[in-house]
Design a protein around this motif. Structure first.
Motif, PDB file in Angstrom:
ATOM      1  N   TYR A   1     -22.668   6.641  -4.388  1.00  0.00           N
ATOM      2  CA  TYR A   1     -24.103   7.168  -4.924  1.00  0.00           C
ATOM      3  C   TYR A   1     -24.430   6.438  -6.273  1.00  0.00           C
ATOM      4  CZ  TYR A   1     -27.221  10.673  -6.869  1.00  0.00           C
ATOM      5  OH  TYR A   1     -28.505  11.138  -7.112  1.00  0.00           O
ATOM      6  N   ILE A   2     -23.653   5.759  -6.875  1.00  0.00           N
ATOM      7  CA  ILE A   2     -24.001   5.085  -8.002  1.00  0.00           C
ATOM      8  C   ILE A   2     -24.447   3.731  -7.540  1.00  0.00           C
ATOM      9  CG2 ILE A   2     -23.030   4.039  -9.862  1.00  0.00           C
ATOM     10  CD1 ILE A   2     -21.074   6.023 -10.285  1.00  0.00           C
ATOM     11  N   MET A   3     -23.992   3.504  -6.710  1.00  0.00           N
ATOM     12  CA  MET A   3     -24.449   1.897  -6.122  1.00  0.00           C
ATOM     13  C   MET A   3     -25.783   1.968  -5.574  1.00  0.00           C
ATOM     14  SD  MET A   3     -22.324  -0.001  -7.220  1.00  0.00           S
ATOM     15  CE  MET A   3     -20.413  -0.044  -7.832  1.00  0.00           C
ATOM     16  N   GLN A   4     -25.922   3.139  -4.680  1.00  0.00           N
ATOM     17  CA  GLN A   4     -27.273   3.582  -3.917  1.00  0.00           C
ATOM     18  C   GLN A   4     -28.361   3.633  -4.952  1.00  0.00           C
ATOM     19  OE1 GLN A   4     -27.123   6.832  -1.473  1.00  0.00           O
ATOM     20  NE2 GLN A   4     -29.250   6.886  -1.026  1.00  0.00           N
ATOM     21  N   HIS A   5     -27.938   4.323  -5.969  1.00  0.00           N
ATOM     22  CA  HIS A   5     -29.210   4.598  -7.220  1.00  0.00           C
ATOM     23  C   HIS A   5     -29.121   3.555  -8.269  1.00  0.00           C
ATOM     24  CE1 HIS A   5     -30.389   8.386  -5.193  1.00  0.00           C
ATOM     25  NE2 HIS A   5     -29.250   8.629  -4.758  1.00  0.00           N
ATOM     26  N   ASN A   6     -28.325   2.522  -8.123  1.00  0.00           N
ATOM     27  CA  ASN A   6     -28.291   1.775  -9.329  1.00  0.00           C
ATOM     28  C   ASN A   6     -28.129   2.079 -10.529  1.00  0.00           C
ATOM     29  OD1 ASN A   6     -28.373  -1.250  -9.709  1.00  0.00           O
ATOM     30  ND2 ASN A   6     -30.479  -0.926 -10.538  1.00  0.00           N
ATOM     31  N   LEU A   7     -27.140   3.096 -10.907  1.00  0.00           N
ATOM     32  CA  LEU A   7     -26.781   3.710 -12.026  1.00  0.00           C
ATOM     33  C   LEU A   7     -26.046   3.025 -13.228  1.00  0.00           C
ATOM     34  CD1 LEU A   7     -26.447   7.523 -10.874  1.00  0.00           C
ATOM     35  CD2 LEU A   7     -28.538   6.364 -11.569  1.00  0.00           C
TER      36      LEU A   7
END
Length: 220
Positions: A212-218
């Motif tokens: 999720y973090i990678m997908q949303h570039n957090l």
């Protein structure tokens, strides 16, 4: 129902959060642990916080498939700053009089309790479960004026791991439950630092949360 309340920014949630919640649930035989992501926490800077919607979704991903874990949006729904006393009162209304609430908190944060809004009322409202934290000593509780007199010996036994749990009865009828739990070396700030530098974060947090973090570039 014995329900643990585990609040935090969860910025992001990681494996040590899950391990602490699981250890506490097993040791105290809690029926459920509710994770409560903060919306606008009064005691932490907000500059490094990702939006609450992201933090909530990461918690949901982390606890998926674990029926003993749940999530509450009570603080995220609140438009103003969230204070623990307001959260406890709201959850008491939501969960009903049959719910016995256990507020789970790290020892380092609990030592700051005197600075919290209506701290004496908080101690009267529910049980407190205080978890050991690296660098913090249970013997420091002897200096907290909010608490009744506590025998030093059990606190030293916790600090030296000769005891794993000490229960303190409070005048209100609630309890202060002190737990030594195995230390866990992961921190959210470490994860954020690794992400900002493009370093690997494998094994630090659940795989769906990492994705999720990678997908949303957090945290970049």
């Amino acid at each position: 129902m014995r329900i643990g309340l585990f609040g935090g920014t969860f910025n992001p949630i990681h494996r040590c959060h899950l391990e602490a919640a699981g250890e506490t649930r097993n040791r105290l035989r809690l029926d459920r642990v509710l994770f409560i992501p903060t919306g606008d926490p009064p005691h932490k800077p907000t500059a490094s916080l990702v939006p609450a919607s992201h933090r909530l979704q990461m918690v949901k991903l982390a606890i998926a498939g674990q029926p003993a874990f749940g999530v509450s949006e009570v603080e995220i729904r609140r438009p103003s700053k969230s204070y623990s006393i307001d959260t406890i009162h709201e959850l008491q209304k939501e969960l009903g009089p049959d719910a016995e609430l256990f507020f789970i908190i790290g020892l380092d944060a609990f030592l700051d309790l005197p600075t919290w809004k209506q701290a004496p009322d908080l101690l009267r409202a529910c049980h407190f479960v205080v978890l050991s934290r690296p660098g913090a000593q249970f013997a420091s509780l002897l200096k907290m004026s909010l608490l009744p007199a506590i025998d030093r010996a059990p606190l030293i036994a916790l600090d030296t791991q000769r005891a794993l749990q000490v229960d303190v009865s409070l005048p209100s009828g609630t309890r202060l439950i002190l737990l030594w739990i195995p230390p866990c070396p992961v921190s959210a700030s470490e994860i954020r630092s690794h992400l900002a530098r493009g370093r690997a974060i494998s094994n630090l947090l659940p795989a769906p949360v990492e994705s999720y973090i990678m997908q949303h570039n957090l945290y970049r």
